[in-house]
Design a protein around this motif. Structure first.
Motif, PDB file in Angstrom:
ATOM      1  N   MET A 143     -35.008  33.254  51.139  1.00  0.00           N
ATOM      2  CA  MET A 143     -34.310  33.632  52.364  1.00  0.00           C
ATOM      3  C   MET A 143     -34.141  32.427  53.285  1.00  0.00           C
ATOM      4  N   PHE A 144     -35.151  31.587  53.384  1.00  0.00           N
ATOM      5  CA  PHE A 144     -35.023  30.375  54.196  1.00  0.00           C
ATOM      6  C   PHE A 144     -33.916  29.478  53.646  1.00  0.00           C
ATOM      7  N   GLU A 145     -33.849  29.378  52.321  1.00  0.00           N
ATOM      8  CA  GLU A 145     -32.786  28.577  51.704  1.00  0.00           C
ATOM      9  C   GLU A 145     -31.416  29.161  52.018  1.00  0.00           C
ATOM     10  N   LEU A 146     -31.295  30.472  51.965  1.00  0.00           N
ATOM     11  CA  LEU A 146     -30.042  31.140  52.286  1.00  0.00           C
ATOM     12  C   LEU A 146     -29.666  30.931  53.757  1.00  0.00           C
ATOM     13  N   MET A 147     -30.644  31.058  54.648  1.00  0.00           N
ATOM     14  CA  MET A 147     -30.394  30.858  56.081  1.00  0.00           C
ATOM     15  C   MET A 147     -29.939  29.432  56.363  1.00  0.00           C
ATOM     16  N   ALA A 148     -30.461  28.470  55.614  1.00  0.00           N
ATOM     17  CA  ALA A 148     -30.106  27.069  55.826  1.00  0.00           C
ATOM     18  C   ALA A 148     -28.668  26.765  55.406  1.00  0.00           C
ATOM     19  N   LYS A 149     -28.092  27.631  54.598  1.00  0.00           N
ATOM     20  CA  LYS A 149     -26.719  27.417  54.122  1.00  0.00           C
ATOM     21  C   LYS A 149     -25.661  27.993  55.064  1.00  0.00           C
ATOM     22  N   VAL A 150     -26.108  28.688  56.105  1.00  0.00           N
ATOM     23  CA  VAL A 150     -25.180  29.289  57.056  1.00  0.00           C
ATOM     24  C   VAL A 150     -24.418  28.182  57.782  1.00  0.00           C
ATOM     25  N   LYS A 151     -23.114  28.322  57.841  1.00  0.00           N
ATOM     26  CA  LYS A 151     -22.282  27.335  58.535  1.00  0.00           C
ATOM     27  C   LYS A 151     -22.453  27.508  60.038  1.00  0.00           C
ATOM     28  N   MET A 152     -22.680  26.377  60.718  1.00  0.00           N
ATOM     29  CA  MET A 152     -22.838  26.399  62.169  1.00  0.00           C
ATOM     30  C   MET A 152     -22.013  25.279  62.772  1.00  0.00           C
ATOM     31  N   ASP A 153     -21.803  25.398  64.042  1.00  0.00           N
ATOM     32  CA  ASP A 153     -21.086  24.370  64.800  1.00  0.00           C
ATOM     33  C   ASP A 153     -21.883  23.067  64.751  1.00  0.00           C
ATOM     34  N   ASP A 154     -21.275  22.000  64.265  1.00  0.00           N
ATOM     35  CA  ASP A 154     -21.950  20.706  64.137  1.00  0.00           C
ATOM     36  C   ASP A 154     -22.388  20.130  65.477  1.00  0.00           C
ATOM     37  N   SER A 155     -21.762  20.543  66.548  1.00  0.00           N
ATOM     38  CA  SER A 155     -22.123  20.002  67.859  1.00  0.00           C
ATOM     39  C   SER A 155     -23.321  20.725  68.490  1.00  0.00           C
ATOM     40  N   ASP A 156     -23.760  21.835  67.905  1.00  0.00           N
ATOM     41  CA  ASP A 156     -24.890  22.602  68.421  1.00  0.00           C
ATOM     42  C   ASP A 156     -26.195  21.968  67.927  1.00  0.00           C
ATOM     43  N   LYS A 157     -26.785  21.128  68.764  1.00  0.00           N
ATOM     44  CA  LYS A 157     -27.986  20.375  68.373  1.00  0.00           C
ATOM     45  C   LYS A 157     -29.197  21.287  68.147  1.00  0.00           C
ATOM     46  N   GLU A 158     -29.293  22.353  68.929  1.00  0.00           N
ATOM     47  CA  GLU A 158     -30.418  23.276  68.770  1.00  0.00           C
ATOM     48  C   GLU A 158     -30.334  24.002  67.429  1.00  0.00           C
ATOM     49  N   ALA A 159     -29.135  24.412  67.052  1.00  0.00           N
ATOM     50  CA  ALA A 159     -28.949  25.080  65.758  1.00  0.00           C
ATOM     51  C   ALA A 159     -29.255  24.112  64.619  1.00  0.00           C
ATOM     52  N   ALA A 160     -28.843  22.874  64.756  1.00  0.00           N
ATOM     53  CA  ALA A 160     -29.114  21.869  63.727  1.00  0.00           C
ATOM     54  C   ALA A 160     -30.621  21.635  63.596  1.00  0.00           C
ATOM     55  N   ARG A 161     -31.305  21.603  64.717  1.00  0.00           N
ATOM     56  CA  ARG A 161     -32.760  21.429  64.724  1.00  0.00           C
ATOM     57  C   ARG A 161     -33.435  22.602  64.007  1.00  0.00           C
ATOM     58  N   TYR A 162     -32.974  23.806  64.286  1.00  0.00           N
ATOM     59  CA  TYR A 162     -33.517  25.013  63.667  1.00  0.00           C
ATOM     60  C   TYR A 162     -33.278  24.997  62.153  1.00  0.00           C
ATOM     61  N   LEU A 163     -32.072  24.660  61.734  1.00  0.00           N
ATOM     62  CA  LEU A 163     -31.761  24.619  60.307  1.00  0.00           C
ATOM     63  C   LEU A 163     -32.601  23.569  59.582  1.00  0.00           C
ATOM     64  N   ALA A 164     -32.796  22.419  60.221  1.00  0.00           N
ATOM     65  CA  ALA A 164     -33.621  21.374  59.621  1.00  0.00           C
ATOM     66  C   ALA A 164     -35.056  21.867  59.423  1.00  0.00           C
TER      67      ALA A 164
END
Length: 176
Positions: free
Chosen positions: A41-62
């Motif tokens: 599930m974590f792997e699947l969540m990491a594949k979700v497309k998000m806005d590249d400019s959203d630094k908080e979302a990028a931090r969460y995905l990382a």
């Protein structure tokens, strides 16, 4: 002497497996709310497309790409809470976890344990137990993977779990 070593290793492995199985037993209980997220599930969540400019979302995905399992149980039932406490005590010993902080807050005892990872800031497991035996709810939270201690409070906020305030207090207590 060699036989004694083999016996001790076998006993510790079986104790660890026993404690993990007992933890999973809470999942099917009517009086327990549970959330279990595995690595797939974590792997699947990491594949979700998000806005590249959203630094908080990028931090969460990382962060979530480094996680392997999240387990969360909560119960208002005093008997089940007592069982949870016993299982937590067994798990802490079996997994050779270290108590990092203990907080008393409004009738709750909050215990924060960790299992070391690559270094003192990267952990392989965290275990939070909120003993609500004199309060309203007992919470057991376990997170496995490669966990940056500086990111735990952020992750708890993003996951919107009950007890996130306890996680944040426990982390603040060990970072002092």
């Amino acid at each position: 002497m060699k036989k004694i070593g083999i016996v001790l290793v076998a006993m510790s492995v079986s104790l660890c497996g026993f404690a993990q199985k007992k933890l999973a037993d809470f999942e099917g209980m009517d009086q327990v709310k549970s959330v279990v997220v595995n690595q797939k599930m974590f792997e699947l969540m990491a594949k979700v497309k998000m806005d590249d400019s959203d630094k908080e979302a990028a931090r969460y995905l990382a962060m979530i790409t480094k996680l392997s399992q999240l387990t969360f149980y909560s119960t208002p039932d005093k008997h089940t809470a007592s069982e949870m406490k016993s299982v937590v005590n067994q798990l802490v010993v079996a997994e050779k976890m270290t108590e990092k902080s203990r907080i008393s807050d409004n009738g709750k005892q909050i215990f924060f344990y960790t299992k070391p990872g690559e270094n003192e800031m990267l952990l392989s497991e965290i275990l939070l137990f909120v003993d609500g035996s004199t309060a309203e709810e007992t919470i057991l939270f376990s997170l496995r993977g490669t966990i940056d201690i500086n990111e735990i409070a952020f992750l708890s906020e993003r996951l919107k779990l009950t007890g996130k305030e306890s996680i944040q207090k426990a982390v603040k207590g060990i970072k002092k």
